[in-house]
Design an enzyme around this catalytic site. Structure first.
Site, short mmCIF file in Angstrom:
data_model
loop_
_atom_site.label_atom_id
_atom_site.label_comp_id
_atom_site.label_asym_id
_atom_site.label_seq_id
_atom_site.Cartn_x
_atom_site.Cartn_y
_atom_site.Cartn_z
N GLY A 220 0.83 -1.20 0.00
CA GLY A 220 0.00 0.00 0.00
C GLY A 220 0.86 1.24 0.00
O GLY A 220 0.78 2.07 -0.89
N ARG A 576 10.72 -2.09 20.92
CA ARG A 576 10.84 -3.55 20.94
C ARG A 576 10.57 -4.09 19.54
O ARG A 576 9.65 -3.64 18.86
CB ARG A 576 9.83 -4.14 21.92
CG ARG A 576 10.08 -5.61 22.23
CD ARG A 576 9.54 -5.96 23.61
NE ARG A 576 8.08 -6.05 23.61
CZ ARG A 576 7.41 -7.17 23.35
NH1 ARG A 576 8.04 -8.29 23.04
NH2 ARG A 576 6.09 -7.18 23.38
N GLN A 586 11.37 -5.47 6.60
CA GLN A 586 10.75 -4.15 6.49
C GLN A 586 11.81 -3.07 6.24
O GLN A 586 11.65 -2.20 5.40
CB GLN A 586 10.05 -3.77 7.80
CG GLN A 586 8.63 -4.20 7.88
CD GLN A 586 7.74 -3.36 6.97
OE1 GLN A 586 8.18 -2.40 6.36
NE2 GLN A 586 6.51 -3.75 6.88
N GLY A 652 7.49 0.64 9.76
CA GLY A 652 7.10 0.59 8.35
C GLY A 652 7.74 1.67 7.49
O GLY A 652 7.88 1.51 6.28
N GLU A 653 8.09 2.79 8.10
CA GLU A 653 8.47 3.93 7.26
C GLU A 653 9.87 4.47 7.48
O GLU A 653 10.46 5.06 6.58
CB GLU A 653 7.42 5.03 7.44
CG GLU A 653 6.09 4.55 6.89
CD GLU A 653 4.91 5.45 7.16
OE1 GLU A 653 4.64 6.32 6.34
OE2 GLU A 653 4.25 5.27 8.20
MO1 MOS Z 1 2.03 5.19 5.18
S1 MOS Z 1 2.61 6.53 3.70
O1 MOS Z 1 1.47 6.26 6.38
O2 MOS Z 1 0.78 4.26 4.48
#
Ligand code: MOS
Length: 693
Positions: A220, A576, A586, A652-653
């Protein structure tokens, strides 16, 4: 622990939305505008109707009028003749096969009245947005003008980043199965509940009439975080033709009607005394949005908190262009913002003749420079140490062009990575039963599996909280009939949904223990427990962020300007780590995207028409295996007692942040050429290379 859905995925048994079967399926294809603004004066569907198998063609002339055409977002749902961007949906063809629908969509002919579109950002058109991710668009601490005046050394430069588009493996896809006034929607989404609510409101249906299902989403990265026009259009089509409709965007349609990262222009000014102490930091960012909605790329946000200084100023501005609304793209703001800020830090290090890592350590922020709050935890110093030692940073020679291998110039560069720790309320339910004489837990919440490993880590969190082996736990997600979870965006699924799963499972365990103590068996008395988990006062008391350090080596061909990246070493403090294997994956993915952002990615907009010139994966370059050398990712584990019940910060980012700057800084170290405009393609290095030793 391996992915619990790993076998399903590698055998093809994992069903993505476009693969959901339905009897009597029909296929919908969008026809798009070919101008960037104005009105449709005439739309001709006669030739399109002549294609065999066409069931219906919806345009503004015959589409059902919607009770609430814009639910939060301004979508293109065939309600009027207005054209706001090139590529806007102007008709929807429904046919018996994808081929028939595609051919008919190509035959829809529209004529327009339109004017010359505005497609270039100009500072004179800039305005302040109402907010920046819930905070003020501007910030000021101290007096930056005085701070700059006090500096012995100043740097001030403008950095720019281009339009970019998400290209997850799975394009947007929706299957809608109607049943009277009820709809079952299978959608590739990052937000099951939000998707359900938007569809229900758009058609004036009670939410329970829409069942939204999304068991697997094939990536996504922000593109599937909000609902785009094709989703309600697919639902509209299914309601009109009263049979199942499948709508899958083509790769080309992934550029334009479904957002992308906006273009930015960022001015960064830094001042420092001789010893490297920052006397002032200023970061002004301008990014584009559409004519009809404000979307902000908050590129100066990290500058408020990354380094200590008495004087810090940030500003965000928007410019309206005649394009589709841009959107969240992995680490929105922080990916583009760290490129500018961390490039400027490197330029300051050069001007001071100081090691770039030493400069960052000199200005290390021991508490949040903006709010003054303590960090919930921060191990950036340790990240710098771990990554720089593994990389061999001490071997770097500061003077550009000093490190050579024949005709290849070698450069080392580094940058800081950071991303905030977000959390929202989530609800989970657990059903405890006895199976084969053992307790068994079924845990559910309407969260999403966007490829990150949600099924797996939630199974682990539930098992740990219940005190049961993972084999006795089953975790399910992706159905709006389950208790609500927030969007899988802002790196917050583990923090939000993970906390809810943890809390409900702890409570279930407590109730089970009490039941056993009172002599009642689980077999005769199964347990169902549900509860909410939400952030509390801790978010006002502590500043919560992940941090990391990125070190990169580049090899630049002296004659051709070609840039290769043999290795990147990075380390992160992100709370953690729930699953080392998935977390590593990731971060590697984030770093790879950082390489793409630095060296390859750019959506080229025709500035006359607003069309995207490289709307496919042949011409929109992303890294392939041959572009990626060795990636060494490690974590500095943190025991954060404040962020949330399970101590996670979200991963994730952060991986994409800092990478573009580390590479730009490495290219400078190799060649002496400072590229302040992404992507760093070989022409920019080659043309500017004149004058290098
Ligand atoms: Mo992320 S760009 O907050 O799906």
């Amino acid at each position: 622990m391996d992915r619990v859905d790993g076998r399903l995925k590698v055998t093809g048994a994992a069903k993505y939305s476009a693969e959901m079967p339905a009897a009597n399926m029909s296929y919908a294809v969008i026809a798009q505008s070919t101008v960037a603004n104005g009105r449709i004066t005439k739309i001709d569907t006669r030739n399109a109707h002549a294609v065999p198998g066409v069931i219906e063609i919806l345009t503004h002339e015959n589409a059902p009028k919607l009770p609430v055409p814009n639910v939060g977002r301004v979508l293109s749902l065939l309600q009027d003749t207005l054209v706001r961007y090139n590529g806007q949906p102007i008709a929807l063809v429904i046919a018996d096969t994808l081929e028939h629908a595609t051919e008919a969509a190509n035959r829809v002919k529209a004529t327009y009245s339109s004017t010359k579109p505005v497609l270039e950002m100009k500072a004179s058109d800039a305005y302040a947005p109402s907010q920046a991710r819930g905070s003020k668009p501007d910030s000021l601490k101290g007096n930056v003008i005085a701070g700059l005046a006090k500096a012995d050394v100043r740097v001030e430069h403008t950095y720019s980043t281009p339009f970019e588009n998400h290209n997850p493996m799975e394009p947007h896809s929706t299957v809608v199965v109607p049943d009277g006034d009820k709809l079952t929607v299978y959608d590739a989404t990052q937000y099951v509940i939000g998707d359900r609510d938007t569809i229900a409101k758009t058609f004036g249906l009670p939410p329970e009439n829409v069942r939204l299902v999304s068991y697997f989403t094939g990536g996504g990265f922000g593109s599937k975080g909000s609902v785009w026009s094709h989703v309600p259009l697919a639902a509209m089509a299914a309601r009109v033709v009263q049979r199942p409709v499948k709508l899958v965007l083509s790769r080309r349609q992934m550029f334009g009607p479904v957002g992308g990262r906006p273009e930015t222009e960022q001015k960064v000014a830094l001042g420092a005394t001789r010893d490297g102490t920052l006397t002032a930091i200023r970061h002004e960012s301008m990014s584009h949005t559409s004519r009809f909605e404000d979307f902000l790329e908050p590129a100066a946000m990290q500058t408020r908190i990354l380094y200590e200084s008495p004087n810090i100023e940030t500003k965000h501005r928007l410019v309206k262009l005649d394009v589709g609304t841009p959107t969240y793209q992995r680490a929105p703001g922080h990916a583009t913002g760290t490129y500018a800020l961390e490039s400027a830090l490197d330029e300051l290090a050069v001007a001071l003749d100081m090691d770039p890592l030493a400069l960052r350590l000199k200005n290390y922020a021991e508490k949040d420079p903006d709010s003054g709050h303590p960090w919930s935890s921060k191990s950036l110093r340790e990240c710098y140490r771990v990554a720089s030692e593994k990389f061999g940073w001490s071997k770097r020679i500061a003077k550009p062009g000093s490190m050579r291998d024949g005709n290849v110039m070698i450069g080392y560069g580094m940058a800081t990575a950071t991303y905030p720790t977000n959390r929202q309320k989530a609800t989970a339910i657990v059903y405890l039963t006895e199976q084969s004489g053992k307790p068994h837990a079924l845990v559910q919440t309407a969260t999403q599996e966007i490829g990150t490993g949600t099924y797996t880590v939630m199974t682990q969190v539930a098992a740990a909280a219940l005190g049961l082996p993972v084999e006795q736990v089953r975790f399910e997600l992706g159905d709006s009939r389950m208790p609500p979870s927030p969007v899988s965006g802002g790196s917050m699924t583990a923090a939000s949904t993970g906390s809810a799963v943890n809390d409900v499972c702890k409570e279930a365990r407590r109730q089970l223990d009490a039941q056993v103590a009172s002599g009642k068996s689980l077999a005769a008395n199964p347990l169902t427990v549900t509860l909410d988990s939400a952030p509390g006062a801790e978010r006002q008391q502590y500043s919560m962020h992940s941090f990391g350090a990125v070190f990169a080596e580049v090899r630049v061909d002296r004659d051709l300007g070609e840039i290769r990246v043999p290795r990147i070493v990075s380390a992160y403090g992100a709370g953690r780590i729930l699953n080392a294997k998935l977390a590593h994956s990731q971060l590697v993915g984030g770093v790879v995207w950082g390489v793409g952002m630095a060296l390859e990615e750019e959506t080229i907009v025709d500035r006359r028409t607003g069309r995207y010139l490289n709307a496919d994966l042949a011409e929109y370059h992303v890294p392939v295996n041959a572009d990626i050398g060795q990636l060494d990712v490690s974590f500095v584990e943190e025991d954060d007692k404040f962020v949330n019940p399970i101590g996670v910060k979200g991963i994730g980012e952060i991986g994409i942040t800092g990478v573009a700057a580390a590479l730009a800084n490495a290219v400078y170290n190799a060649t002496g050429v400072r590229v302040r405009d992404l992507p760093i393609t070989l022409d920019k290095v080659f043309v500017a290379k004149k004058g290098i030793a």
